[in-house]
Scaffold this motif. Sequence first.
Motif, mmCIF file in Angstrom:
data_model
loop_
_atom_site.group_PDB
_atom_site.id
_atom_site.type_symbol
_atom_site.label_atom_id
_atom_site.label_comp_id
_atom_site.label_asym_id
_atom_site.label_seq_id
_atom_site.Cartn_x
_atom_site.Cartn_y
_atom_site.Cartn_z
ATOM 1 N N ARG A 226 0.825 -1.205 0.000
ATOM 2 C CA ARG A 226 0.000 0.000 0.000
ATOM 3 C C ARG A 226 0.865 1.264 0.000
ATOM 4 N N THR A 227 1.918 1.250 0.803
ATOM 5 C CA THR A 227 2.837 2.390 0.859
ATOM 6 C C THR A 227 3.615 2.520 -0.435
ATOM 7 N N LEU A 228 4.032 1.398 -0.993
ATOM 8 C CA LEU A 228 4.803 1.416 -2.236
ATOM 9 C C LEU A 228 4.000 2.034 -3.372
ATOM 10 N N VAL A 229 2.741 1.656 -3.497
ATOM 11 C CA VAL A 229 1.881 2.229 -4.531
ATOM 12 C C VAL A 229 1.685 3.722 -4.287
ATOM 13 N N GLY A 230 1.506 4.097 -3.013
ATOM 14 C CA GLY A 230 1.342 5.503 -2.693
ATOM 15 C C GLY A 230 2.558 6.320 -3.073
ATOM 16 N N LEU A 231 3.750 5.791 -2.832
ATOM 17 C CA LEU A 231 4.975 6.484 -3.225
ATOM 18 C C LEU A 231 5.076 6.594 -4.743
ATOM 19 N N ALA A 232 4.655 5.535 -5.451
ATOM 20 C CA ALA A 232 4.704 5.567 -6.914
ATOM 21 C C ALA A 232 3.784 6.642 -7.476
ATOM 22 N N ARG A 233 2.657 6.897 -6.799
ATOM 23 C CA ARG A 233 1.704 7.891 -7.275
ATOM 24 C C ARG A 233 1.981 9.294 -6.730
ATOM 25 N N SER A 234 3.027 9.439 -5.934
ATOM 26 C CA SER A 234 3.396 10.757 -5.406
ATOM 27 C C SER A 234 4.344 11.437 -6.390
ATOM 28 N N LYS A 235 4.035 12.660 -6.731
ATOM 29 C CA LYS A 235 4.736 13.346 -7.820
ATOM 30 C C LYS A 235 6.231 13.489 -7.579
ATOM 31 N N ASP A 236 6.636 13.770 -6.346
ATOM 32 C CA ASP A 236 8.037 14.082 -6.067
ATOM 33 C C ASP A 236 8.829 12.899 -5.524
ATOM 34 N N SER A 237 8.281 11.700 -5.570
ATOM 35 C CA SER A 237 8.977 10.544 -5.006
ATOM 36 C C SER A 237 10.276 10.251 -5.745
ATOM 37 N N ASP A 238 11.293 9.922 -4.965
ATOM 38 C CA ASP A 238 12.581 9.524 -5.515
ATOM 39 C C ASP A 238 12.462 8.086 -6.028
ATOM 40 N N LEU A 239 12.983 7.821 -7.206
ATOM 41 C CA LEU A 239 12.894 6.474 -7.782
ATOM 42 C C LEU A 239 13.715 5.454 -7.001
#
Length: 704
Positions: A226-239
Amino acid sequence: MCIQSKREYFQKMSLAAYCVIYYRRLGTSTPSPKRHTYWRDIRNVIKFTGSLILGWIPKRAEVSLEPSLYSSGVAWVWIFFSHLLALGRKSRGSLFLTYEILALKKSLTLDNQVVETEKMKSYIYVHTASLDRRESHGIAWQARKELHKAVRKILAASAKLLQSPFAGDTFSTVDVEDHECAMWLLLRKSKSEDRTTRLEAVQEMSETHHWHDYQYRTVAQACDPRTLVGLARSKDSDLRFFLPPPPLPPLKEDSSTEEELRQLLASLPQTELDECIQYFTSLALSESSQSVAAQKGGLWCFGGNGLPYAESFGEVPSATVEMFCLEAIVKHSEISTHCDNIEAYGGLQLLQRLYQLHKDYPKVQRNIMRVIGNMALNEHLHSAIVRSGWVSIMAEALKSQHIMEASHAARTLANLDRETVQEKYQDGVYVLHPQHRTSQPIKADVLFIHGLMGAAFKTWRQQDTEQVLTGKALEDEDRYTTCWPKTWLARDCPALRIISVEYDTSLSDWRARCPMERKSIAFRSNELLRKLRAAGVGDRPIIWISHSMGGLLVKKMLLEASKKPEMSTVIKNTRGIIFYSVPHHGSRLAEYSVNIRYLLFPSLEVKELSKDSPALKALQDDFLEFAKDKRFQVLNFVETQPTYIGSMIKLHVVPEESADLGIGDLISVDVNHLNICKPKKKDAFLYQRTLQFIRETLAKDLEN
């Protein structure tokens, strides 16, 4: 040793810090463990800490640490042993055991459960040490290493001796850096039972850009899906939050990716399929067989369905053949039970292999993402999709400058994100804005419906200019954009959700992707209406924007929605409609059947556009009465220049009299049928008038 001498001792070593490890009052309900266990653990404590003090605390005495001890670098760690309870009761006091440890730099408060998780760092990632002895770590590093080992041993031992789990809300102080403490606390927050807390944790993680590499990778392994998907959908997330996909299983002996793809397709159920799925499946299996024979030098097919393959065999034979299989699998993935078969066969890994092999063929990659996006509609498959590494692939694709790649990834991730997205986006429904999680409240929907031979993205691009030829088109989105609704409109009206839909059309059955797919406007409108309702269309105020035949679909969808109680919100929330050269009264396009390439066998869509079409006349009459009754706001644009159809026909596709709905403004624009919905630049009349209509029609809904 007195306290003063201890102060001097630690000051001379210049390694001052403190670490309050654990404090626990005596319990009375647990049985006493075996004697040898205590002293073995006490011996280990002595081994790691170096000193012990045995003392006595009178009953009711206050136990606290003097602030001056903290500043001097001396700390006392209190552990009360339950097996001494009886002695403490009889003597009106408690026996205590203390020991001293060294810590470095400063101390931070941290939950015991987080400390336990800290042990993961010992084996998640091992950094390579330098062979140069000059770079060997000194006494500070050695002291810190021994400290961490002692902390873990002591915490585990105390929990064991006191017969309590090594967890809970009791706070400890451990020698960690600020950012390390934040990392573990954010990880814990991300798993909170409170949704708001989880969302805040993901947002804080995505805005973090000062961590070390290993910390991003640690979060990638420690966070939940759930957190991983949320980070993927966050605009400024570091890859760096996303680990590379796991290694793919090896291909079967004497097999190839193409052959395994064919076997996957052959393994899918072949019953209860519509004609088009049967067509794509048989075509793909046939072409794959021809490919195998051709590679062995035994077969070249120059007729029937083999012609497209034979024509391109010398260019990209494997990609071409695999495209047949992929188009068939896309159709199968629209059926929920078939998605289960794809996953059970290992299709997630196989499609990933194909995705990596064809990085230079965007069309192949887009079809693969369509399959994954369709599978993500099934929540029971989410864990399999995450485990197979697709989230990291989609997170990278979402940051792409290519709108189609980013939009396909956005659709898949939105279908995976059940934390913030309630809607489900079926194949052909793409959100152009917002494509990330956002705190911006969405107050209305704007829907873009393309026309004959159009597409969800190319129909709404900016009109081509010389900038395209010079290669400077993407340097400035204000001057050039590949999709003006995604760039210009989203920037001017950020409170809108902008959706573009895509469906297959053709001018002729000769060139139809599926010859059996003779879908009428009525059939397509019901199909699109069902998909849009699943995407939540109708829950907010709506503006419909359509081009050419897309306008006829909008009219039919609204009429159909008015007949279905479950679609009543679509009618209630429709505020206005923009028609770009919509042939309300028919078009001369179907009359030109002299061009063999396009119009030898006019498609059903083209036939329905003819001026004498009974279905078209009934649609116009019914909708005009309906729109007047509902008082929809309407804006009509119409072209004034002819359009080239192929190389032989120059046609005024929609004349002014046909584009006049009978209500709303009718504005003529000096462009052809293709460019009527493609403004040249942001300050062009076409765009500015469209923007004005949207703002005025949604004025009350967009207030504040």
